[in-house]
Design an enzyme around this catalytic site. Sequence first.
Site, PDB file in Angstrom:
ATOM      1  N   ASP A 104      43.232  34.787  36.830  1.00  0.00           N
ATOM      2  CA  ASP A 104      42.279  34.582  37.936  1.00  0.00           C
ATOM      3  C   ASP A 104      40.853  34.834  37.431  1.00  0.00           C
ATOM      4  O   ASP A 104      40.147  35.730  37.889  1.00  0.00           O
ATOM      5  CB  ASP A 104      42.594  35.498  39.135  1.00  0.00           C
ATOM      6  N   ASP A 148      39.640  38.245  32.420  1.00  0.00           N
ATOM      7  CA  ASP A 148      40.574  37.132  32.156  1.00  0.00           C
ATOM      8  C   ASP A 148      40.010  36.194  31.091  1.00  0.00           C
ATOM      9  O   ASP A 148      40.741  35.675  30.249  1.00  0.00           O
ATOM     10  CB  ASP A 148      40.811  36.316  33.427  1.00  0.00           C
ATOM     11  N   ASN A 198      40.550  37.219  41.830  1.00  0.00           N
ATOM     12  CA  ASN A 198      39.136  37.635  41.777  1.00  0.00           C
ATOM     13  C   ASN A 198      38.263  36.754  42.657  1.00  0.00           C
ATOM     14  O   ASN A 198      37.255  37.207  43.197  1.00  0.00           O
ATOM     15  CB  ASN A 198      38.637  37.586  40.336  1.00  0.00           C
ATOM     16  N   THR A 238      47.635  37.857  34.468  1.00  0.00           N
ATOM     17  CA  THR A 238      46.517  38.816  34.487  1.00  0.00           C
ATOM     18  C   THR A 238      45.796  38.764  35.839  1.00  0.00           C
ATOM     19  O   THR A 238      44.629  39.155  35.939  1.00  0.00           O
ATOM     20  CB  THR A 238      45.519  38.522  33.351  1.00  0.00           C
ATOM     21  N   PHE A 240      44.060  46.180  42.046  1.00  0.00           N
ATOM     22  CA  PHE A 240      43.725  44.909  42.685  1.00  0.00           C
ATOM     23  C   PHE A 240      44.834  43.862  42.575  1.00  0.00           C
ATOM     24  O   PHE A 240      45.221  43.249  43.579  1.00  0.00           O
ATOM     25  CB  PHE A 240      42.424  44.350  42.090  1.00  0.00           C
ATOM     26  N   ASN A 241      45.331  43.580  41.370  1.00  0.00           N
ATOM     27  CA  ASN A 241      46.297  42.490  41.203  1.00  0.00           C
ATOM     28  C   ASN A 241      47.558  42.701  42.035  1.00  0.00           C
ATOM     29  O   ASN A 241      48.131  41.757  42.568  1.00  0.00           O
ATOM     30  CB  ASN A 241      46.680  42.336  39.725  1.00  0.00           C
ATOM     31  N   HIS A 264      40.305  44.890  31.144  1.00  0.00           N
ATOM     32  CA  HIS A 264      41.728  45.075  31.460  1.00  0.00           C
ATOM     33  C   HIS A 264      42.614  44.005  30.810  1.00  0.00           C
ATOM     34  O   HIS A 264      43.537  44.310  30.079  1.00  0.00           O
ATOM     35  CB  HIS A 264      41.942  44.984  32.975  1.00  0.00           C
ATOM     36  N   ASP A 265      42.349  42.752  31.108  1.00  0.00           N
ATOM     37  CA  ASP A 265      43.328  41.687  30.890  1.00  0.00           C
ATOM     38  C   ASP A 265      43.703  41.396  29.440  1.00  0.00           C
ATOM     39  O   ASP A 265      44.867  41.136  29.135  1.00  0.00           O
ATOM     40  CB  ASP A 265      42.847  40.402  31.569  1.00  0.00           C
TER      41      ASP A 265
HETATM   42  O1  RIB Z   1      42.340  45.593  38.539  1.00  0.00           O
HETATM   43  C1  RIB Z   1      41.924  44.816  37.451  1.00  0.00           C
HETATM   44  C2  RIB Z   1      42.515  43.441  37.506  1.00  0.00           C
HETATM   45  O2  RIB Z   1      42.117  42.782  38.715  1.00  0.00           O
HETATM   46  C3  RIB Z   1      42.030  42.522  36.378  1.00  0.00           C
HETATM   47  O3  RIB Z   1      43.019  41.590  36.082  1.00  0.00           O
HETATM   48  C4  RIB Z   1      40.844  41.827  36.993  1.00  0.00           C
HETATM   49  O4  RIB Z   1      40.571  40.553  36.380  1.00  0.00           O
HETATM   50  C5  RIB Z   1      41.329  41.620  38.404  1.00  0.00           C
HETATM   51  O5  RIB Z   1      42.143  40.468  38.409  1.00  0.00           O
HETATM   52 CA    CA Z   2      42.472  39.194  36.205  1.00  0.00          CA
END
Ligand code: RIB
Ligand code: CA
Length: 310
Positions: free
Chosen positions: A10, A15, A39, A124, A165-166, A239-240
């Site tokens: 996303d 990403d 996102n 991701t 979040f994801n 993160h990703d």
């Molecule tokens: O919480 C972080 C994740 O949420 C990452 O993948 C960021 O790109 C969002 O998608």
């Molecule tokens: Ca992401």
Amino acid sequence: MAIPVILDCDPGHDDAFALVLAAAHPAVRLLGITTVAGNQTVEKTTLNARRICTAAGIRGVPVAAGLSRPLHGAGIVAPDIHGESGLDGPGFGEPTVPVDERDAVTFLRDTLLAHPEPVTLVPTGPLSNIATLLLAHPELYGRIERIVLMGGSTGRGNRTPAAEFNILADPEAADIVFSSGLPVTMIGLNVSHRAVATPDVVARVAALGTPLARLCTELLTSYGTAYREVFGFPAPPLHDPLTVAHLIDPALVTLVHAPVAVELTGTHTRGATVVDLDGVTGAPPNAHVGVDVDVPAYWDLVVDAVRTLG
Ligand code: RIB
Ligand code: CA
């Protein structure tokens, strides 16, 4: 032998770096990119995936658009971090990379059926596409090598105190993935918050001096400003790309085998990944969970990937 991968994402600043790493490193064969609402809207995340592929010279990798909403309820987006475009910071020209005529789930099905060996799925973003694939095509489980996802946390969340979040964006989808019985690797905030793009890292990227390096520097700068303003982080966690980095160098992320449950009904905890690290529930482990990361090795991989595609 390169690992066949489909990146389900996303984009999203982090990403974007996962895409670059997956396309650049010879240990990975990027078979395709599927996009999902997360996102930003799926229209925006798909445009952003095409933009990144265009800017990085990633050619011949199909980009297929996926679900525009979670399996249940309304979706959430993260403009506070990624901006209205989902990739705020740099200016982009018109993408020259097309969008595939198939939707993401159809592309995933076709690719799993056509590829001569099982494929690793690397989500991701929210797990809406992956869960829909698993629900619609249980006959394809044998064509999936493993699922290496960025999401969740062994500790606190980032979108609520409990939920990352994801996972929060589509908890039912996450529950389907963690309950699937497939080999799942979860790389969560407890690991990714150690992988922050410090000024030294940004300087290493900028020093490459290529157009892609300039774009990546602008992405990190914009992303860093957002993380400072929203979370008070001195530097932003990337993160990703940890998912792809783990595939390239399995020792880079330390994993433990543990039961992971996704909270679906908690008033304050919906979307939490409840990771039983101490085995107190007696539940069978259903995921390999990241608990540590070799940060210097990670940044070497990320910087080398930008250099390779730059
Ligand atoms: O919480 C972080 C994740 O949420 C990452 O993948 C960021 O790109 C969002 O998608
Ligand atoms: Ca992401």
